[in-house]
Design a protein around this motif. Sequence first.
Motif, PDB file in Angstrom:
ATOM      1  N   UNK A  82     -54.961  81.092  70.896  1.00  0.00           N
ATOM      2  CA  UNK A  82     -55.182  79.605  72.302  1.00  0.00           C
ATOM      3  C   UNK A  82     -55.311  79.138  71.697  1.00  0.00           C
ATOM      4  N   UNK A  83     -55.430  77.755  70.571  1.00  0.00           N
ATOM      5  CA  UNK A  83     -55.042  76.645  69.971  1.00  0.00           C
ATOM      6  C   UNK A  83     -54.433  76.039  70.028  1.00  0.00           C
ATOM      7  N   UNK A  84     -52.523  77.210  69.821  1.00  0.00           N
ATOM      8  CA  UNK A  84     -51.637  76.829  69.803  1.00  0.00           C
ATOM      9  C   UNK A  84     -50.896  76.695  71.329  1.00  0.00           C
ATOM     10  N   UNK A  85     -51.504  77.231  71.981  1.00  0.00           N
ATOM     11  CA  UNK A  85     -50.919  77.481  73.277  1.00  0.00           C
ATOM     12  C   UNK A  85     -51.711  75.816  73.425  1.00  0.00           C
ATOM     13  N   UNK A  86     -52.402  75.089  73.813  1.00  0.00           N
ATOM     14  CA  UNK A  86     -53.366  74.565  74.303  1.00  0.00           C
ATOM     15  C   UNK A  86     -52.979  73.530  73.766  1.00  0.00           C
ATOM     16  N   UNK A  87     -52.825  72.675  72.271  1.00  0.00           N
ATOM     17  CA  UNK A  87     -51.826  72.130  71.504  1.00  0.00           C
ATOM     18  C   UNK A  87     -50.795  72.257  71.920  1.00  0.00           C
ATOM     19  N   UNK A  88     -49.487  73.393  72.234  1.00  0.00           N
ATOM     20  CA  UNK A  88     -48.464  72.861  72.633  1.00  0.00           C
ATOM     21  C   UNK A  88     -48.123  72.250  73.939  1.00  0.00           C
ATOM     22  N   UNK A  89     -49.318  72.609  75.258  1.00  0.00           N
ATOM     23  CA  UNK A  89     -49.501  72.320  76.328  1.00  0.00           C
ATOM     24  C   UNK A  89     -50.298  70.818  76.755  1.00  0.00           C
ATOM     25  N   UNK A  90     -50.340  70.966  75.593  1.00  0.00           N
ATOM     26  CA  UNK A  90     -51.001  69.443  75.721  1.00  0.00           C
ATOM     27  C   UNK A  90     -49.789  68.206  74.772  1.00  0.00           C
ATOM     28  N   UNK A  91     -49.157  68.512  75.113  1.00  0.00           N
ATOM     29  CA  UNK A  91     -47.714  67.273  73.735  1.00  0.00           C
ATOM     30  C   UNK A  91     -47.099  68.020  75.163  1.00  0.00           C
ATOM     31  N   UNK A  92     -46.477  69.530  75.592  1.00  0.00           N
ATOM     32  CA  UNK A  92     -45.686  69.348  77.233  1.00  0.00           C
ATOM     33  C   UNK A  92     -46.056  68.780  77.887  1.00  0.00           C
ATOM     34  N   UNK A  93     -47.353  68.723  78.558  1.00  0.00           N
ATOM     35  CA  UNK A  93     -47.283  67.417  79.357  1.00  0.00           C
ATOM     36  C   UNK A  93     -47.523  66.079  78.642  1.00  0.00           C
ATOM     37  N   UNK A  94     -48.030  65.832  78.214  1.00  0.00           N
ATOM     38  CA  UNK A  94     -47.295  64.259  77.806  1.00  0.00           C
ATOM     39  C   UNK A  94     -45.954  63.669  77.713  1.00  0.00           C
ATOM     40  N   UNK A  95     -45.321  64.614  77.091  1.00  0.00           N
ATOM     41  CA  UNK A  95     -43.701  65.280  77.169  1.00  0.00           C
ATOM     42  C   UNK A  95     -42.884  64.624  78.794  1.00  0.00           C
ATOM     43  N   UNK A  96     -43.694  65.710  79.718  1.00  0.00           N
ATOM     44  CA  UNK A  96     -43.587  66.095  81.070  1.00  0.00           C
ATOM     45  C   UNK A  96     -43.841  64.175  81.788  1.00  0.00           C
ATOM     46  N   UNK A  97     -45.344  63.855  81.839  1.00  0.00           N
ATOM     47  CA  UNK A  97     -45.887  63.190  82.614  1.00  0.00           C
ATOM     48  C   UNK A  97     -46.279  61.807  82.289  1.00  0.00           C
ATOM     49  N   UNK A  98     -46.198  62.145  80.751  1.00  0.00           N
ATOM     50  CA  UNK A  98     -46.753  60.571  79.819  1.00  0.00           C
ATOM     51  C   UNK A  98     -45.163  59.496  79.364  1.00  0.00           C
ATOM     52  N   UNK A  99     -45.336  59.299  78.435  1.00  0.00           N
ATOM     53  CA  UNK A  99     -44.565  58.510  78.142  1.00  0.00           C
ATOM     54  C   UNK A  99     -43.258  59.095  77.499  1.00  0.00           C
ATOM     55  N   UNK A 100     -43.239  59.955  77.067  1.00  0.00           N
ATOM     56  CA  UNK A 100     -42.258  60.905  76.104  1.00  0.00           C
ATOM     57  C   UNK A 100     -43.547  60.809  74.837  1.00  0.00           C
ATOM     58  N   UNK A 101     -42.314  62.240  73.913  1.00  0.00           N
ATOM     59  CA  UNK A 101     -42.831  61.597  72.950  1.00  0.00           C
ATOM     60  C   UNK A 101     -42.653  61.707  71.518  1.00  0.00           C
ATOM     61  N   UNK A 102     -42.999  60.664  70.370  1.00  0.00           N
ATOM     62  CA  UNK A 102     -41.732  59.939  68.862  1.00  0.00           C
ATOM     63  C   UNK A 102     -41.176  60.941  68.264  1.00  0.00           C
ATOM     64  N   UNK A 103     -40.570  60.968  67.669  1.00  0.00           N
ATOM     65  CA  UNK A 103     -39.439  62.086  67.473  1.00  0.00           C
ATOM     66  C   UNK A 103     -40.759  63.504  66.187  1.00  0.00           C
ATOM     67  N   UNK A 104     -41.864  62.766  65.310  1.00  0.00           N
ATOM     68  CA  UNK A 104     -42.907  63.916  64.375  1.00  0.00           C
ATOM     69  C   UNK A 104     -43.456  64.308  66.080  1.00  0.00           C
ATOM     70  N   UNK A 105     -44.248  64.110  66.645  1.00  0.00           N
ATOM     71  CA  UNK A 105     -44.581  64.903  67.690  1.00  0.00           C
ATOM     72  C   UNK A 105     -43.453  65.703  68.535  1.00  0.00           C
ATOM     73  N   UNK A 106     -42.346  65.237  68.662  1.00  0.00           N
ATOM     74  CA  UNK A 106     -41.728  66.160  69.596  1.00  0.00           C
ATOM     75  C   UNK A 106     -41.142  67.520  68.764  1.00  0.00           C
ATOM     76  N   UNK A 107     -41.540  67.193  67.128  1.00  0.00           N
ATOM     77  CA  UNK A 107     -40.603  67.921  66.123  1.00  0.00           C
ATOM     78  C   UNK A 107     -41.707  69.291  66.630  1.00  0.00           C
TER      79      UNK A 107
END
Length: 73
Positions: free
Chosen positions: A24-49
């Motif tokens: 569940x935590x893997x899903x939540x953290x992945x989804x948080x990063x995915x939402x930031x990528x989709x709707x925010x300013x994108x992700x810096x390299x380390x967070x995208x990795x």
Amino acid sequence: MRYSGQVCFGADQEAKVAVELTAQQVAELYNLLKAEEDYGDGLPGALDALRRELKEKAKALGLTFREGYAYLR
């Protein structure tokens, strides 16, 4: 799931981390990063990795993906 890796805090600041996450935590953290990528300013390299690595771990844990986001079955 256990994650070990490096986290960068700035140009010359980084720390090594190791955490244990439930599926569940893997899903939540992945989804948080995915939402930031989709709707925010994108992700810096380390967070995208990290997002890409979490996606692979999520697949290995048997999570389902719908519209790019991870869910427990």
